[in-house]
Design a protein around this motif. Sequence first.
Motif, PDB file in Angstrom:
ATOM      1  N   TRP A 127       0.829  -1.208   0.000  1.00 46.85           N
ATOM      2  CA  TRP A 127       0.000   0.000   0.000  1.00 46.85           C
ATOM      3  C   TRP A 127       0.861   1.255   0.000  1.00 46.85           C
ATOM      4  O   TRP A 127       0.547   2.233  -0.672  1.00 46.85           O
ATOM      5  CB  TRP A 127      -0.961   0.000   1.189  1.00 46.85           C
ATOM      6  CG  TRP A 127      -0.325   0.205   2.539  1.00 46.85           C
ATOM      7  CD1 TRP A 127       0.050  -0.765   3.420  1.00 46.85           C
ATOM      8  CD2 TRP A 127       0.011   1.450   3.168  1.00 46.85           C
ATOM      9  NE1 TRP A 127       0.601  -0.214   4.548  1.00 46.85           N
ATOM     10  CE2 TRP A 127       0.585   1.148   4.427  1.00 46.85           C
ATOM     11  CE3 TRP A 127      -0.123   2.794   2.793  1.00 46.85           C
ATOM     12  CZ2 TRP A 127       1.039   2.137   5.310  1.00 46.85           C
ATOM     13  CZ3 TRP A 127       0.324   3.781   3.670  1.00 46.85           C
ATOM     14  CH2 TRP A 127       0.894   3.455   4.911  1.00 46.85           C
ATOM     15  N   LEU A 128       1.975   1.201   0.738  1.00 43.44           N
ATOM     16  CA  LEU A 128       2.855   2.364   0.806  1.00 43.44           C
ATOM     17  C   LEU A 128       3.608   2.548  -0.507  1.00 43.44           C
ATOM     18  O   LEU A 128       3.793   3.680  -0.971  1.00 43.44           O
ATOM     19  CB  LEU A 128       3.841   2.210   1.966  1.00 43.44           C
ATOM     20  CG  LEU A 128       4.879   3.316   2.124  1.00 43.44           C
ATOM     21  CD1 LEU A 128       4.221   4.682   2.262  1.00 43.44           C
ATOM     22  CD2 LEU A 128       5.770   3.032   3.337  1.00 43.44           C
ATOM     23  N   ASN A 129       4.012   1.466  -1.123  1.00 42.28           N
ATOM     24  CA  ASN A 129       4.716   1.581  -2.397  1.00 42.28           C
ATOM     25  C   ASN A 129       3.810   2.167  -3.476  1.00 42.28           C
ATOM     26  O   ASN A 129       4.240   3.011  -4.269  1.00 42.28           O
ATOM     27  CB  ASN A 129       5.224   0.208  -2.841  1.00 42.28           C
ATOM     28  CG  ASN A 129       6.135   0.311  -4.037  1.00 42.28           C
ATOM     29  OD1 ASN A 129       7.202   0.924  -3.987  1.00 42.28           O
ATOM     30  ND2 ASN A 129       5.714  -0.283  -5.150  1.00 42.28           N
ATOM     31  N   GLN A 130       2.557   1.739  -3.491  1.00 47.69           N
ATOM     32  CA  GLN A 130       1.612   2.279  -4.467  1.00 47.69           C
ATOM     33  C   GLN A 130       1.398   3.772  -4.250  1.00 47.69           C
ATOM     34  O   GLN A 130       1.359   4.560  -5.209  1.00 47.69           O
ATOM     35  CB  GLN A 130       0.286   1.517  -4.366  1.00 47.69           C
ATOM     36  CG  GLN A 130       0.375   0.077  -4.825  1.00 47.69           C
ATOM     37  CD  GLN A 130      -0.831  -0.752  -4.442  1.00 47.69           C
ATOM     38  OE1 GLN A 130      -1.822  -0.222  -3.932  1.00 47.69           O
ATOM     39  NE2 GLN A 130      -0.762  -2.059  -4.648  1.00 47.69           N
ATOM     40  N   PRO A 141      11.672   5.434  -5.456  1.00 44.84           N
ATOM     41  CA  PRO A 141      12.562   4.311  -5.124  1.00 44.84           C
ATOM     42  C   PRO A 141      13.728   4.689  -4.218  1.00 44.84           C
ATOM     43  O   PRO A 141      14.074   3.933  -3.291  1.00 44.84           O
ATOM     44  CB  PRO A 141      13.049   3.827  -6.493  1.00 44.84           C
ATOM     45  CG  PRO A 141      11.939   4.191  -7.426  1.00 44.84           C
ATOM     46  CD  PRO A 141      11.428   5.505  -6.910  1.00 44.84           C
ATOM     47  N   ALA A 142      14.337   5.842  -4.437  1.00 46.74           N
ATOM     48  CA  ALA A 142      15.453   6.264  -3.588  1.00 46.74           C
ATOM     49  C   ALA A 142      14.969   6.559  -2.169  1.00 46.74           C
ATOM     50  O   ALA A 142      15.650   6.202  -1.188  1.00 46.74           O
ATOM     51  CB  ALA A 142      16.136   7.495  -4.178  1.00 46.74           C
ATOM     52  N   GLU A 143      13.804   7.197  -2.042  1.00 51.39           N
ATOM     53  CA  GLU A 143      13.263   7.476  -0.707  1.00 51.39           C
ATOM     54  C   GLU A 143      12.858   6.177  -0.013  1.00 51.39           C
ATOM     55  O   GLU A 143      13.084   6.013   1.192  1.00 51.39           O
ATOM     56  CB  GLU A 143      12.055   8.414  -0.801  1.00 51.39           C
ATOM     57  CG  GLU A 143      12.333   9.752  -1.455  1.00 51.39           C
ATOM     58  CD  GLU A 143      13.315  10.622  -0.672  1.00 51.39           C
ATOM     59  OE1 GLU A 143      13.702  10.244   0.458  1.00 51.39           O
ATOM     60  OE2 GLU A 143      13.704  11.678  -1.194  1.00 51.39           O
ATOM     61  N   ARG A 144      12.269   5.275  -0.759  1.00 51.91           N
ATOM     62  CA  ARG A 144      11.865   3.978  -0.194  1.00 51.91           C
ATOM     63  C   ARG A 144      13.072   3.241   0.381  1.00 51.91           C
ATOM     64  O   ARG A 144      13.028   2.700   1.492  1.00 51.91           O
ATOM     65  CB  ARG A 144      11.209   3.136  -1.295  1.00 51.91           C
ATOM     66  CG  ARG A 144      10.661   1.789  -0.841  1.00 51.91           C
ATOM     67  CD  ARG A 144      10.127   1.016  -2.031  1.00 51.91           C
ATOM     68  NE  ARG A 144      11.209   0.657  -2.944  1.00 51.91           N
ATOM     69  CZ  ARG A 144      11.074   0.490  -4.257  1.00 51.91           C
ATOM     70  NH1 ARG A 144       9.886   0.678  -4.817  1.00 51.91           N
ATOM     71  NH2 ARG A 144      12.100   0.153  -5.003  1.00 51.91           N
ATOM     72  N   SER A 385      14.659  15.585   2.290  1.00 49.43           N
ATOM     73  CA  SER A 385      14.636  14.238   1.744  1.00 49.43           C
ATOM     74  C   SER A 385      15.537  13.285   2.520  1.00 49.43           C
ATOM     75  O   SER A 385      16.740  13.549   2.654  1.00 49.43           O
ATOM     76  CB  SER A 385      15.093  14.287   0.277  1.00 49.43           C
ATOM     77  OG  SER A 385      15.587  13.037  -0.155  1.00 49.43           O
ATOM     78  N   PRO A 386      15.011  12.166   3.032  1.00 49.29           N
ATOM     79  CA  PRO A 386      15.867  11.172   3.666  1.00 49.29           C
ATOM     80  C   PRO A 386      16.953  10.644   2.727  1.00 49.29           C
ATOM     81  O   PRO A 386      18.093  10.423   3.147  1.00 49.29           O
ATOM     82  CB  PRO A 386      14.890  10.060   4.054  1.00 49.29           C
ATOM     83  CG  PRO A 386      13.576  10.754   4.206  1.00 49.29           C
ATOM     84  CD  PRO A 386      13.577  11.825   3.151  1.00 49.29           C
TER      85      PRO A 386
END
Length: 405
Positions: A127-130, A141-144, A385-386
Amino acid sequence: MLKSSLSPSSNELVISILDLVLSEGKPLDRAYSQHFSGLKLEPTEQGRITFVVGDILRRLNLYCYLSDVTPEEMARLGSRLLNVWHLFNELPLPKMQYSLQVDTADLASRIESAKAQPVLWDGCPDWLNQMGEAQMGDKWPAERAALNKPAKRFLRTNILKCTRDELANALRKEGVQTASVEGVDTALEVVSDSALFRTEAFKKGWFEQQDAGSQLVALALDAKPGMRVVDACAGAGGKTLSISAQMQGKGRLLAMDVEQWKLDNLKQRARRAGAHNVETRIIASSKTIKRLKLTADRVLLDVPCSGLGVLKRNPDAKWRDTPERLPVLVELQKHILQSYSRMVKVGGILVYATCSIMPEENRDQIDAFLAENKHFRFIEDETISPAETGFDGFYLAKLERISEE
């Protein structure tokens, strides 16, 4: 990173804490408090336990896949997941009274399979990726990946009592090694494994533990001595204390919240920090806000949010939250921004902030507010940004009131 396996008692504690979080939905900080209360653990061992729990929760779906254990089975099969965690991190298998064995050939196969699934490898729920893909596109993708890394330990120098160099020197004498943080003048990163809250520097109120990104949010308010400042969603007051230091303890700083226990904690922290210009006030009703209309030089609205920028620090949120919660939060943010902005006087500055990196909670909210409120003008905004900073993720926007209505 651990350099040796956990002890049998520590392994049992890890399993019990995980089960409390995953089966009963207990917030991680409360699960720690419940299990550590009354135990005479050395700070280093408690740190090892929290490191393992945090690492597992940051990539829970990965470790569940590798061990073939579901979150609901943690109490019964948690020993197998912990064995997999140790093997995955190239540590010897720990000793446990009851331990389920791991098929190492099957584990190796599962690891190779997981490497081919970036979302799983990064420990991200579907759900978070979507949501991330929909709102952040190519940046996601980099933040994930950044959000599955352990959170760094940052300190905020209490400039009411010392300079950053004085703090670093004092901590060094107590065995705490730190490094200055570029771009955040008040911040130190702790680079040694140390018991911070037993130091004399802490007892004297020389520092607070606060992420460097959070410090940037407070600094953006640019509060000056003698101003009238409102921190309207103060919580336990980390940013409040930072603002007080900016003001050199001079002027009026009103810290407000809807929960009294948070304000009570803030009072204690303010006394230790020497932040004597902090006044707390409970938000009992909308009248509390209306009475302050057009009175403040600065207003900070650190609004309730999804917390999707601070998942390194609060990894349990990924497995307790659902996408249905976000629309409710967005409506609450919109209400707070519209209502609490009334406190800013003409020429005053409003800083809207979240600990999220999702545009729906951030710039989208600001654009919608400005479209309906022509008496405010946009100054600037920033997403911390993390992936780019190594800090937690935050958003801040600065607005100026240019007329009463």
